[in-house]
Write a protein that holds these residues in place. Sequence first.
Motif, PDB file in Angstrom:
ATOM      1  N   PHE A  64      -1.796  -3.276   6.461  1.00  0.00           N
ATOM      2  CA  PHE A  64      -1.302  -3.790   5.181  1.00  0.00           C
ATOM      3  C   PHE A  64      -0.255  -2.857   4.577  1.00  0.00           C
ATOM      4  O   PHE A  64       0.745  -3.307   4.043  1.00  0.00           O
ATOM      5  CB  PHE A  64      -2.449  -3.991   4.193  1.00  0.00           C
ATOM      6  N   TYR A  65      -0.491  -1.537   4.663  1.00  0.00           N
ATOM      7  CA  TYR A  65       0.431  -0.578   4.051  1.00  0.00           C
ATOM      8  C   TYR A  65       1.696  -0.386   4.879  1.00  0.00           C
ATOM      9  O   TYR A  65       2.807  -0.440   4.351  1.00  0.00           O
ATOM     10  CB  TYR A  65      -0.265   0.776   3.847  1.00  0.00           C
ATOM     11  N   ASN A  66       1.551  -0.168   6.183  1.00  0.00           N
ATOM     12  CA  ASN A  66       2.685   0.214   7.025  1.00  0.00           C
ATOM     13  C   ASN A  66       3.427  -0.961   7.649  1.00  0.00           C
ATOM     14  O   ASN A  66       4.616  -0.832   7.955  1.00  0.00           O
ATOM     15  CB  ASN A  66       2.223   1.181   8.123  1.00  0.00           C
ATOM     16  N   VAL A  67       2.759  -2.085   7.853  1.00  0.00           N
ATOM     17  CA  VAL A  67       3.420  -3.246   8.473  1.00  0.00           C
ATOM     18  C   VAL A  67       3.853  -4.251   7.406  1.00  0.00           C
ATOM     19  O   VAL A  67       5.000  -4.695   7.389  1.00  0.00           O
ATOM     20  CB  VAL A  67       2.503  -3.918   9.520  1.00  0.00           C
ATOM     21  N   PHE A  68       2.927  -4.585   6.504  1.00  0.00           N
ATOM     22  CA  PHE A  68       3.250  -5.576   5.475  1.00  0.00           C
ATOM     23  C   PHE A  68       3.826  -4.937   4.209  1.00  0.00           C
ATOM     24  O   PHE A  68       4.228  -5.632   3.289  1.00  0.00           O
ATOM     25  CB  PHE A  68       2.017  -6.414   5.129  1.00  0.00           C
ATOM     26  N   HIS A  69       3.831  -3.601   4.138  1.00  0.00           N
ATOM     27  CA  HIS A  69       4.401  -2.835   3.024  1.00  0.00           C
ATOM     28  C   HIS A  69       3.793  -3.214   1.675  1.00  0.00           C
ATOM     29  O   HIS A  69       4.494  -3.261   0.665  1.00  0.00           O
ATOM     30  CB  HIS A  69       5.932  -2.967   2.997  1.00  0.00           C
ATOM     31  N   LEU A  70       2.482  -3.463   1.706  1.00  0.00           N
ATOM     32  CA  LEU A  70       1.768  -3.688   0.458  1.00  0.00           C
ATOM     33  C   LEU A  70       1.522  -2.335  -0.196  1.00  0.00           C
ATOM     34  O   LEU A  70       1.621  -1.289   0.442  1.00  0.00           O
ATOM     35  CB  LEU A  70       0.450  -4.424   0.722  1.00  0.00           C
ATOM     36  N   SER A  71       1.170  -2.328  -1.454  1.00  0.00           N
ATOM     37  CA  SER A  71       1.019  -1.070  -2.194  1.00  0.00           C
ATOM     38  C   SER A  71      -0.188  -0.266  -1.709  1.00  0.00           C
ATOM     39  O   SER A  71      -1.079  -0.783  -1.024  1.00  0.00           O
ATOM     40  CB  SER A  71       0.845  -1.365  -3.683  1.00  0.00           C
ATOM     41  N   TYR A  72      -0.206   0.998  -2.101  1.00  0.00           N
ATOM     42  CA  TYR A  72      -1.333   1.903  -1.831  1.00  0.00           C
ATOM     43  C   TYR A  72      -2.641   1.273  -2.285  1.00  0.00           C
ATOM     44  O   TYR A  72      -3.619   1.227  -1.547  1.00  0.00           O
ATOM     45  CB  TYR A  72      -1.076   3.221  -2.584  1.00  0.00           C
ATOM     46  N   TRP A  73      -2.665   0.783  -3.529  1.00  0.00           N
ATOM     47  CA  TRP A  73      -3.904   0.254  -4.103  1.00  0.00           C
ATOM     48  C   TRP A  73      -4.334  -1.038  -3.426  1.00  0.00           C
ATOM     49  O   TRP A  73      -5.514  -1.220  -3.135  1.00  0.00           O
ATOM     50  CB  TRP A  73      -3.758   0.081  -5.617  1.00  0.00           C
ATOM     51  N   ILE A  74      -3.424  -1.955  -3.170  1.00  0.00           N
ATOM     52  CA  ILE A  74      -3.775  -3.217  -2.497  1.00  0.00           C
ATOM     53  C   ILE A  74      -4.257  -2.945  -1.079  1.00  0.00           C
ATOM     54  O   ILE A  74      -5.256  -3.512  -0.627  1.00  0.00           O
ATOM     55  CB  ILE A  74      -2.569  -4.192  -2.475  1.00  0.00           C
ATOM     56  N   SER A  75      -3.571  -2.063  -0.365  1.00  0.00           N
ATOM     57  CA  SER A  75      -3.947  -1.751   1.019  1.00  0.00           C
ATOM     58  C   SER A  75      -5.324  -1.103   1.096  1.00  0.00           C
ATOM     59  O   SER A  75      -6.173  -1.514   1.888  1.00  0.00           O
ATOM     60  CB  SER A  75      -2.911  -0.829   1.661  1.00  0.00           C
ATOM     61  N   SER A  76      -5.555  -0.092   0.266  1.00  0.00           N
ATOM     62  CA  SER A  76      -6.849   0.590   0.311  1.00  0.00           C
ATOM     63  C   SER A  76      -7.963  -0.312  -0.220  1.00  0.00           C
ATOM     64  O   SER A  76      -9.076  -0.318   0.306  1.00  0.00           O
ATOM     65  CB  SER A  76      -6.806   1.917  -0.443  1.00  0.00           C
ATOM     66  N   MET A  77      -7.680  -1.125  -1.222  1.00  0.00           N
ATOM     67  CA  MET A  77      -8.677  -2.041  -1.761  1.00  0.00           C
ATOM     68  C   MET A  77      -9.060  -3.105  -0.734  1.00  0.00           C
ATOM     69  O   MET A  77     -10.224  -3.492  -0.631  1.00  0.00           O
ATOM     70  CB  MET A  77      -8.147  -2.696  -3.039  1.00  0.00           C
ATOM     71  N   SER A  78      -8.106  -3.581   0.028  1.00  0.00           N
ATOM     72  CA  SER A  78      -8.387  -4.585   1.067  1.00  0.00           C
ATOM     73  C   SER A  78      -9.352  -4.033   2.102  1.00  0.00           C
ATOM     74  O   SER A  78     -10.229  -4.751   2.591  1.00  0.00           O
ATOM     75  CB  SER A  78      -7.098  -5.018   1.745  1.00  0.00           C
TER      76      SER A  78
END
Length: 142
Positions: free
Chosen positions: A36-50
């Motif tokens: 989510f963070y490195n491929v889809f470039h979602l935020s720190y919080w969204i990626s870790s929350m997912s």
Amino acid sequence: MNLRNTIALFTDKIFLKFIIVGIVNTILGTVIMFVFYNVFHLSYWISSMSNYFFGSIVSYLLNKHFTFKFKEKNQRSIIRFIVNIIVCYLLAYGIAKPVTHYMLTGFAKNIQENVSMLLGMCLFVVFNYLGQRFYAFTNRKF
């Protein structure tokens, strides 16, 4: 709690089962978080929350039945589990981000946040184990 009791808390059969369940959750959640963070470039919080949203579903089922053999059929354990996950997540990642930012000042933001997510995962394991063992899956009234 004395040192012997503290050591026993982290070396008994329940803790070993918790670690096995955690390995499954860690593999699933880590893949989700870093993709989510490195491929889809979602935020720190969204990626870790997912990571914790998807991993928590697996964790609840496996820890309730396999690790803690918790038999209650009411919704109290679900609510306690959710509260525990939220508190542990906010503590772990809320601590990890500023600590990592301070320690890695001058490094690129993506390096800081990737390291922060790893540190947050480690802190979360400790907080979550204690919360599940003594709060989420206990018959004690709070």
